[in-house]
Design a protein around this motif. Structure first.
Motif, PDB file in Angstrom:
ATOM      1  N   TYR A  28       0.833  -1.204   0.000  1.00  0.00           N
ATOM      2  CA  TYR A  28       0.000   0.000   0.000  1.00  0.00           C
ATOM      3  C   TYR A  28       0.870   1.258   0.000  1.00  0.00           C
ATOM      4  O   TYR A  28       0.550   2.243  -0.674  1.00  0.00           O
ATOM      5  CB  TYR A  28      -0.908  -0.013   1.230  1.00  0.00           C
ATOM      6  CG  TYR A  28      -1.853   1.160   1.304  1.00  0.00           C
ATOM      7  CD1 TYR A  28      -3.091   1.117   0.670  1.00  0.00           C
ATOM      8  CD2 TYR A  28      -1.518   2.316   2.003  1.00  0.00           C
ATOM      9  CE1 TYR A  28      -3.964   2.189   0.732  1.00  0.00           C
ATOM     10  CE2 TYR A  28      -2.380   3.389   2.068  1.00  0.00           C
ATOM     11  CZ  TYR A  28      -3.592   3.328   1.428  1.00  0.00           C
ATOM     12  OH  TYR A  28      -4.450   4.407   1.491  1.00  0.00           O
ATOM     13  N   ASN A  29       1.955   1.226   0.752  1.00  0.00           N
ATOM     14  CA  ASN A  29       2.859   2.376   0.839  1.00  0.00           C
ATOM     15  C   ASN A  29       3.866   2.435  -0.300  1.00  0.00           C
ATOM     16  O   ASN A  29       4.715   3.331  -0.331  1.00  0.00           O
ATOM     17  CB  ASN A  29       3.616   2.362   2.168  1.00  0.00           C
ATOM     18  CG  ASN A  29       2.708   2.652   3.349  1.00  0.00           C
ATOM     19  OD1 ASN A  29       1.676   3.291   3.202  1.00  0.00           O
ATOM     20  ND2 ASN A  29       3.088   2.177   4.522  1.00  0.00           N
TER      21      ASN A  29
ATOM     22  N   LYS B  25       6.358   0.507  -0.793  1.00  0.00           N
ATOM     23  CA  LYS B  25       7.689   0.317  -0.215  1.00  0.00           C
ATOM     24  C   LYS B  25       8.166  -1.131  -0.328  1.00  0.00           C
ATOM     25  O   LYS B  25       9.237  -1.472   0.176  1.00  0.00           O
ATOM     26  CB  LYS B  25       7.677   0.709   1.268  1.00  0.00           C
ATOM     27  CG  LYS B  25       7.244   2.142   1.545  1.00  0.00           C
ATOM     28  CD  LYS B  25       8.265   3.148   1.078  1.00  0.00           C
ATOM     29  CE  LYS B  25       7.847   4.558   1.477  1.00  0.00           C
ATOM     30  NZ  LYS B  25       8.805   5.582   0.997  1.00  0.00           N
TER      31      LYS B  25
ATOM     32  N   GLU C 208       4.642   0.337   9.913  1.00  0.00           N
ATOM     33  CA  GLU C 208       4.310   0.527   8.502  1.00  0.00           C
ATOM     34  C   GLU C 208       2.959   1.216   8.342  1.00  0.00           C
ATOM     35  O   GLU C 208       2.768   1.990   7.397  1.00  0.00           O
ATOM     36  CB  GLU C 208       4.293  -0.823   7.780  1.00  0.00           C
ATOM     37  CG  GLU C 208       4.443  -0.730   6.286  1.00  0.00           C
ATOM     38  CD  GLU C 208       5.734  -0.041   5.876  1.00  0.00           C
ATOM     39  OE1 GLU C 208       5.696   0.741   4.901  1.00  0.00           O
ATOM     40  OE2 GLU C 208       6.774  -0.265   6.527  1.00  0.00           O
TER      41      GLU C 208
ATOM     42  N   ARG D   2       3.636   4.938   8.770  1.00  0.00           N
ATOM     43  CA  ARG D   2       4.656   5.565   7.911  1.00  0.00           C
ATOM     44  C   ARG D   2       4.003   6.452   6.846  1.00  0.00           C
ATOM     45  O   ARG D   2       3.138   6.005   6.102  1.00  0.00           O
ATOM     46  CB  ARG D   2       5.509   4.502   7.229  1.00  0.00           C
ATOM     47  CG  ARG D   2       6.554   5.108   6.272  1.00  0.00           C
ATOM     48  CD  ARG D   2       7.221   4.059   5.418  1.00  0.00           C
ATOM     49  NE  ARG D   2       8.176   3.269   6.174  1.00  0.00           N
ATOM     50  CZ  ARG D   2       8.996   2.364   5.610  1.00  0.00           C
ATOM     51  NH1 ARG D   2       8.927   2.141   4.300  1.00  0.00           N
ATOM     52  NH2 ARG D   2       9.831   1.687   6.349  1.00  0.00           N
ATOM     53  N   ASP D   3       4.429   7.697   6.790  1.00  0.00           N
ATOM     54  CA  ASP D   3       3.963   8.655   5.773  1.00  0.00           C
ATOM     55  C   ASP D   3       2.444   8.742   5.732  1.00  0.00           C
ATOM     56  O   ASP D   3       1.848   8.963   4.674  1.00  0.00           O
ATOM     57  CB  ASP D   3       4.487   8.276   4.381  1.00  0.00           C
ATOM     58  CG  ASP D   3       6.011   8.237   4.317  1.00  0.00           C
ATOM     59  OD1 ASP D   3       6.641   9.016   5.053  1.00  0.00           O
ATOM     60  OD2 ASP D   3       6.557   7.422   3.562  1.00  0.00           O
ATOM     61  N   ARG D   4       1.807   8.594   6.864  1.00  0.00           N
ATOM     62  CA  ARG D   4       0.343   8.626   6.904  1.00  0.00           C
ATOM     63  C   ARG D   4      -0.168  10.049   6.713  1.00  0.00           C
ATOM     64  O   ARG D   4       0.305  10.978   7.350  1.00  0.00           O
ATOM     65  CB  ARG D   4      -0.169   8.072   8.234  1.00  0.00           C
ATOM     66  CG  ARG D   4      -1.681   7.893   8.310  1.00  0.00           C
ATOM     67  CD  ARG D   4      -2.111   7.426   9.685  1.00  0.00           C
ATOM     68  NE  ARG D   4      -1.935   8.473  10.687  1.00  0.00           N
ATOM     69  CZ  ARG D   4      -2.839   9.411  10.968  1.00  0.00           C
ATOM     70  NH1 ARG D   4      -3.995   9.430  10.318  1.00  0.00           N
ATOM     71  NH2 ARG D   4      -2.609  10.320  11.888  1.00  0.00           N
TER      72      ARG D   4
ATOM     73  N   GLU E 265      -6.088   9.732   6.630  1.00  0.00           N
ATOM     74  CA  GLU E 265      -6.017   8.270   6.622  1.00  0.00           C
ATOM     75  C   GLU E 265      -6.254   7.705   8.024  1.00  0.00           C
ATOM     76  O   GLU E 265      -5.362   7.138   8.651  1.00  0.00           O
ATOM     77  CB  GLU E 265      -4.674   7.808   6.072  1.00  0.00           C
ATOM     78  CG  GLU E 265      -4.503   8.106   4.593  1.00  0.00           C
ATOM     79  CD  GLU E 265      -3.191   7.581   4.042  1.00  0.00           C
ATOM     80  OE1 GLU E 265      -3.224   6.717   3.156  1.00  0.00           O
ATOM     81  OE2 GLU E 265      -2.130   8.040   4.507  1.00  0.00           O
TER      82      GLU E 265
ATOM     83  N   ARG F  66      -5.604   3.770   8.490  1.00  0.00           N
ATOM     84  CA  ARG F  66      -4.262   3.300   8.848  1.00  0.00           C
ATOM     85  C   ARG F  66      -3.982   3.532  10.327  1.00  0.00           C
ATOM     86  O   ARG F  66      -3.280   2.737  10.977  1.00  0.00           O
ATOM     87  CB  ARG F  66      -3.224   4.007   7.983  1.00  0.00           C
ATOM     88  CG  ARG F  66      -3.298   3.594   6.514  1.00  0.00           C
ATOM     89  CD  ARG F  66      -2.362   4.413   5.654  1.00  0.00           C
ATOM     90  NE  ARG F  66      -0.972   4.216   6.044  1.00  0.00           N
ATOM     91  CZ  ARG F  66       0.044   4.886   5.503  1.00  0.00           C
ATOM     92  NH1 ARG F  66      -0.189   5.796   4.571  1.00  0.00           N
ATOM     93  NH2 ARG F  66       1.273   4.650   5.885  1.00  0.00           N
TER      94      ARG F  66
END
Length: 410
Positions: free
Chosen positions: A89-90, A92, A142, A145-147, A151, A154
């Protein structure tokens, strides 16, 4: 009724039933083409985790080694896939991340050897708790991360994993109070295990559905605001992005602000001569050049067929003219290559300086920039014109290296 007298086997079978329903429900979502990245991993993860719980309760009617090996292996792999889904999803995910599944297999084999060596079940359970806690914390990391702020799905995913980790730690502590431990005995440790399983099934399933919903909402918002061909804002996106600027009654809000309307010269002729596919390439090339030559606060939009609008905040007339002339030259010097044919592109640009306006709206600015653009077309194309309403007569004066024309009108 005392909760400790509930049948652990029945509760575990209930967890299996819940897992089957959730896995089936999430799998049904995969039939929809608009599912977020990571969904296939999450569906498989829930299914394997459910199989793991089934094998765990299956020790009541199967050999113990089958339950120990397959129950833990499938549970570990299910948790691995939940983590891999977050990585997907990210965006990564790397190939080496799949090695964690090999580590899960090694852990399951180690538990099998511990069983054959006569290691007490309590010690095996402690190892299982440690492995699950590590995997759960990886999911928390995870998920956060970068949320983005919107969101919340998450965030709920991370919160659920933290609850499961806390429950697992409490279960780890209860081992110390047990004289002898067995998975199918009714005790505090196993009630915490059931609690963790329910948290994972219900909490993460709701989180995943929320993540998917929010991802789809963002996609729909992007489809509504962006032009699919060029990737820049469309007319709706332009209106949304300029709402604050042009909705303000404060003149300082658009002081030193300029608006450019840009048109590709002879675009219809290009379409007729080479086809719409080449026309699309020309539009993409022009949009790319414009995007590479604007600042982060500038607003670029495709306004219609071959027309683009660029809003330039905090840009004086002189700076706007210099920018427009630079863009015009860059485009004319970078032909589009199609089947060994070089197609030269030129632009006509109309500019309006909003700092001189008493009352301004986006529609007014575009209308005046369009007047200047029309005059650029009339005077031979491949040039820049600016609109100036300070004088009472319509006048055109060539200036700025022969490429810029002033349009004066009341």
């Amino acid at each position: 009724m005392d909760i400790l007298h509930l049948d652990i086997k029945s509760m575990m079978l209930m967890c299996v039933f819940i897992g089957v329903l959730i896995s089936g429900g999430l799998a049904a979502l995969l039939r929809d083409r608009y599912v977020c990245p990571g969904m296939p991993f999450w569906v498989c993860g829930f299914f394997l985790f459910t199989v793991g719980v089934f094998f765990a309760v299956g020790r009541a009617f199967t050999p113990l080694w089958v339950s120990v090996f397959f129950g833990n292996l499938f549970s570990f792999l299910g948790t691995n896939l939940l983590w891999l889904g977050l990585l997907k999803y990210n965006n990564k995910m790397k190939r080496y991340h799949f090695l964690v599944m090999g580590l899960s297999l090694l852990t399951a084999i180690s538990l099998l050897f511990m069983l054959s060596a006569g290691v007490p079940e309590k010690n095996r359970a402690e190892l299982i708790s440690i492995v699950f806690n590590v995997q759960s914390l990886l999911c928390v990391r995870e998920a956060l991360r970068d949320r983005e702020q919107y969101e919340s799905g998450r965030l709920m995913f991370a919160f659920t994993c933290m609850l499961a980790t806390i429950g697992s730690c409490l279960r780890f502590l209860t081992y110390q109070m047990e004289q002898s431990y067995s998975l199918l005995n009714t005790n505090i440790s196993n009630l915490l295990l059931i609690f963790n399983a329910i948290i994972v099934f219900l909490g993460l399933s709701f989180s995943i559905m929320l993540i998917t919903s929010q991802w789809l909402q963002q996609k729909l918002a992007a489809f509504a605001a962006y032009d699919a061909l060029t990737g820049v804002y469309n007319r709706y996106g332009l209106s949304e992005q300029t709402a604050v600027l042009f909705g303000s009654k404060n003149k300082a809000a658009f002081s030193n602000c300029s608006v450019a309307m840009i048109d590709i010269d002879f675009f219809k002729k290009t379409n007729d001569s080479y086809g719409h596919f080449v026309g699309d390439l020309v539009l993409k090339a022009v949009a790319a050049t414009l995007r590479q030559n604007i600042r982060h606060q500038d607003i670029l939009a495709r306004y219609g067929g071959e027309e683009f609008i660029v809003v330039l905040p905090d840009t004086s007339k002189a700076a706007a003219l210099a920018w427009a002339e630079r863009v015009r030259e860059l485009v004319s010097m970078e032909p589009v290559l199609v089947n060994q044919h070089a197609i030269t592109i030129t632009l006509s640009i109309g500019l309006v300086d909003l700092s001189e306006e008493k009352h301004v709206s986006l529609d007014d600015a575009i209308r005046e920039a369009d007047i200047a653009l029309y005059q650029a077309k009339e005077r031979g194309r491949n040039r820049v014109c600016w609109f100036d309403n300070a004088a009472s007569l319509l006048m055109y004066t060539a200036n700025y290296n022969g490429g810029v024309t002033s349009v004066t009108d009341r």
